[in-house]
Design an enzyme around this catalytic site. Structure first.
Site, PDB file in Angstrom:
ATOM      1  N   HIS B 263       4.726  -5.482 -36.576  1.00  0.00           N
ATOM      2  CA  HIS B 263       3.913  -4.539 -37.347  1.00  0.00           C
ATOM      3  C   HIS B 263       2.528  -4.360 -36.701  1.00  0.00           C
ATOM      4  O   HIS B 263       2.108  -3.239 -36.407  1.00  0.00           O
ATOM      5  CB  HIS B 263       3.766  -5.053 -38.783  1.00  0.00           C
ATOM      6  N   GLU B 264       1.867  -5.464 -36.463  1.00  0.00           N
ATOM      7  CA  GLU B 264       0.509  -5.371 -35.905  1.00  0.00           C
ATOM      8  C   GLU B 264       0.540  -4.835 -34.474  1.00  0.00           C
ATOM      9  O   GLU B 264      -0.393  -4.154 -34.046  1.00  0.00           O
ATOM     10  CB  GLU B 264      -0.202  -6.725 -35.975  1.00  0.00           C
ATOM     11  N   HIS B 267       0.164  -1.150 -34.624  1.00  0.00           N
ATOM     12  CA  HIS B 267      -1.236  -0.719 -34.782  1.00  0.00           C
ATOM     13  C   HIS B 267      -1.977  -0.838 -33.451  1.00  0.00           C
ATOM     14  O   HIS B 267      -2.726   0.051 -33.056  1.00  0.00           O
ATOM     15  CB  HIS B 267      -1.944  -1.593 -35.824  1.00  0.00           C
ATOM     16  N   GLU B 293      -0.190   3.633 -39.966  1.00  0.00           N
ATOM     17  CA  GLU B 293       0.883   2.854 -40.585  1.00  0.00           C
ATOM     18  C   GLU B 293       2.254   3.323 -40.081  1.00  0.00           C
ATOM     19  O   GLU B 293       3.191   2.525 -40.012  1.00  0.00           O
ATOM     20  CB  GLU B 293       0.763   2.984 -42.109  1.00  0.00           C
TER      21      GLU B 293
END
Lengths: 497, 497
Positions: B263-264, B267, B293
């Protein structure tokens, strides 16, 4: 707005900007990704421009000068005067020269690295001459009494003069230079070197555990500090609740990290003990490089290389590294960490030869800024002085005149504080012995009283006293280097004689 | 000075100050000593006052407004307009109200924690009412079209409206709410839950190694990034050469860290691919929370929970944790990481139920800012909506209306972007499939083409396009939530049906 409120607001901004700058630098040293550096460099440049603007372009000096002593408390007055002193130093340099010098330092660093790699001083000399020329102009801007080099000394050790340093180094030269040769001939010294104590493999993870144990043993509070890793050990404080230390791990040598941790702890504990009303103000740091270094050298050498300190915890070292230390007696361990060598590199020098390395640099810097020698003569004179003080001549420039980064950074007048710190620490130790039963405490693994004495007499004051006041108020006398030379000779004679 | 040079200088200062602030916050999250926080808080307060001053008190808005389009390049013009937009939002709030709100948020956070601990909403309600009242005034200052809630949405997703979100959530409600019940009844779903895949002990040190492996596998460049540890995973960028990610390690559950890292990474890779001429300018970040997101959810869910992604690397997971995964087939592993649950806590929700959690919050926020409900009604309405959308009713407030920090921080309008991100990612995926042979690449362990497509169409533009432009230019159509609902239903039917 009340005048003090306005001044305090400006002080807070300067402190916050310094915090920001130091946090970014700390991050760079302790793990920022390598390719981020150029852009972080731009950010730092912008912040430093903003800082300079906050210092010089918004009427701060006038604001400080407009404040009367009667309008503020005694401690506020000292804060104002300290900020004014720093501000005056900056303001005296014309802005364009200041910018040009900062540009020059970037080139200078590259040239120094290049020359060191190529073992060719001529690659660095032209840039170094420019750096020195700027420093000479800086001296003129700042003004000085008696000796131009005093203006540079004052930046690192406020109030320190060539006259005082000459007395100090004369004492070192007269006593330590001959004593070194005597000591090297002691059979015990020869034997411990031959024994090659402490060889082996020291895995980083285990070293880390030992360093945390050691830091806690001397009283480092991990809720107000951090032990990080960096290429070169250093300490950095952000407030009296946040003073961090770093170390590096050499898997062939655990002693390197042990003494780095003790050294940096000395710096950190100073900052952690600064009084609550001084922290995060212009008075909220160690008072000078020399006094700061006295604290780090105290824990590293006077405490950290003593038998009493190690007696209660040496078993831990043995337990962490049984293959290297399982069979080594405490006595041999202590001798091994106090071995004295004729070596080329200052940062690797032992407690006894360290001031001799500094003396080489002091002599040269003083002569340079008194126009008695030229930049071109530095390599040759360096080698002559190494021969005279340490009895050895470097074969390369990396082992000689080009070993230190300082001159490429325009730091002249800094080196003497390193030796001064050790000398101060011996004088503080001399007084401390009268107040605290040091050996008993160390044998009990308790440094509370020792550190409390330093906190009470030195740390808490931050910059609210001058270095000279700190020394006098703590020891009841002015700086006297014979405490240092006596301490060194007594210690080594007792240990190896 | 040239007008653009002056503007650029001011932009650089704002960027550097943001860097400083974020570096200090990053340090706080990743290891600053616990007792340093109060003083770091003061430093941050001072820096934020200085930032505010730089934004609002030195004629920046007038400077920007005085600049004509013809005086600058197209991209410079966009930078000016972006900064002006942000500046206008701040300037519209009276300074004393802004300060009072920031004070309120400090109280508010404490009250929220207190209420959560005591399971008593009445402890938080009065403060929350004040926060909402301020937000309502904020809406009036900012102005809005059609619906007051639009003013809040615009802060996180520029241009987003209630009208669009209503269509989106209607689609989710119509399709996902009934599908959830259908899916939960599938025998395969029941079986995989019963199998309890992935239990065991996962030592932190081993997890760290796996996370580095995983991050490298998806293309994270450790020379431009860092994987740190923090209480809550997050990502933080300082430039397009420095975007860092954090994770946390639960020794009973390795999946938590795996999906945080993916997830990170999403980003971070967005920030790392922003064009060189945009980085460190007002356009140098992701364009909106929703688009950001969409990138994190893309790598976490669409890529990171697929069979093709894991096929070439699942053996590594098995090798790191043979006791937990040695006997688990790839198929069961994939089913286990796609298990769907009726759960209370949003941050722990699976891919399918996540938007239902958001829908609860969207409904309530929209009604609150349209004066259709009161703060006091929130707990009851929360539970009703949980029952309607997820089929469960929380037993405590910590599992219900008090679970999220957002409202106590005055963040309203933020939640919808979380669901929107997933929906965007499905639409991007739909287009990506036409350009890249995703399965073949993933099976070969090669994400280069996949990331290059996102970099070219989305990442590089930073804020130089609007979210709507990004979506239209990438996919050839406006946002259409049916890509998302179809993707979800198809995926789970195929996997568990």
């Amino acid at each position: 707005m009340n005048k003090w409120t306005e001044i305090k607001k400006r002080m807070d901004i300067l402190d916050a900007m310094e915090h920001a700058r130091n946090k970014i630098l700390y991050d760079m040293e302790t793990g920022a990704p390598s390719k981020s550096f150029p852009k972080i460099g731009k950010t730092l440049e912008t912040l430093s421009r903003l800082y300079h603007e906050q210092m010089t372009e918004l009427g701060l000096l006038e604001l400080l000068q407009s404040c009367e002593k009667s309008e503020v408390s005694e401690i506020q007055w000292k804060m104002i005067k300290e900020l004014e002193r720093n501000l005056n130093k900056i303001i005296k340099i014309p802005a364009d020269e200041y910018a040009a010098f900062n540009q020059l330092l970037i080139t200078s660093h590259g040239k120094w690295l290049e020359a060191k790699k190529a073992d060719d001083f001529s690659l660095f000399a032209p840039t170094l001459k420019e750096v020195v020329a700027f420093q000479k102009k800086y001296i003129e801007y700042q003004g000085y009494e008696a000796n131009p080099y005093n203006a540079l000394l004052d930046d690192y050790e406020p109030g320190l003069t060539v006259a005082e340093l000459d007395v100090f180094f004369a004492d070192v030269k007269a006593k330590i230079v001959p004593f070194l040769q005597e000591l090297l001939a002691y059979p015990k010294m020869k034997a411990i070197k031959k024994a090659q104590v402490g060889k082996g493999h020291f895995p980083k993870a285990k070293q880390k555990e030992l360093m945390v144990f050691l830091a806690k043993h001397v009283g480092y509070d991990f809720e107000r500090g951090q032990l990080a890793e960096s290429a070169h050990p250093f300490s950095q404080s952000f407030s009296n609740d946040d003073a961090r230390i770093t170390t590096r791990y050499d898997e062939r040598d655990v002693q390197s990290s042990i003494f780095s941790v003790l050294h940096e702890f000395g710096h950190a504990i100073y900052e952690l003990n600064i009084a609550e009303d001084l922290t995060m103000t212009p008075l909220g740091g160690g008072v000078s490089m020399g006094i700061h270094e006295s604290q780090s050298r105290f824990y590293e050498n006077i405490i950290g290389r003593s038998t009493s300190f190690w007696k209660p915890i040496y078993a831990a070292v043995q337990a962490y590294f049984p293959e290297s230390y399982g069979d080594v007696t405490l006595e041999d361990f202590i001798l091994s960490i106090n071995t004295v060598e004729q070596s080329y590199i200052r940062v690797e020098a032992d407690e006894l030869t360290y001031p001799l390395h500094i003396m080489v640099r002091y002599d040269l810097e003083k002569q340079l800024f008194n126009d008695e020698i030229t930049v071109e003569q530095l390599p040759e004179l360096w080698n002559q002085k190494m021969e005279a003080y340490l009895g050895i001549t470097p074969a390369t420039l990396a082992e000689g005149v080009l070993q230190d980064i300082h001159w490429s950074q325009g730091s002249f007048g800094y080196f003497p504080t390193y030796a001064l710190g050790s000398a101060y620490s011996a004088q503080f130790y001399h007084t401390l012995e009268k107040h605290v039963d040091i050996n008993t405490d160390l044998l009990a693994g308790d440094l509370t009283n020792i550190t409390a004495f330093l906190a009470e007499n030195i740390h808490q004051y931050g910059k609210s006293k001058t270095p000279k006041e700190i020394i006098f108020d703590t020891t009841g006398e002015s700086f006297d280097s014979t405490h240092y030379t006596s301490y060194l000779i007594d210690k080594y004679k007792k240990m190896f004689g």
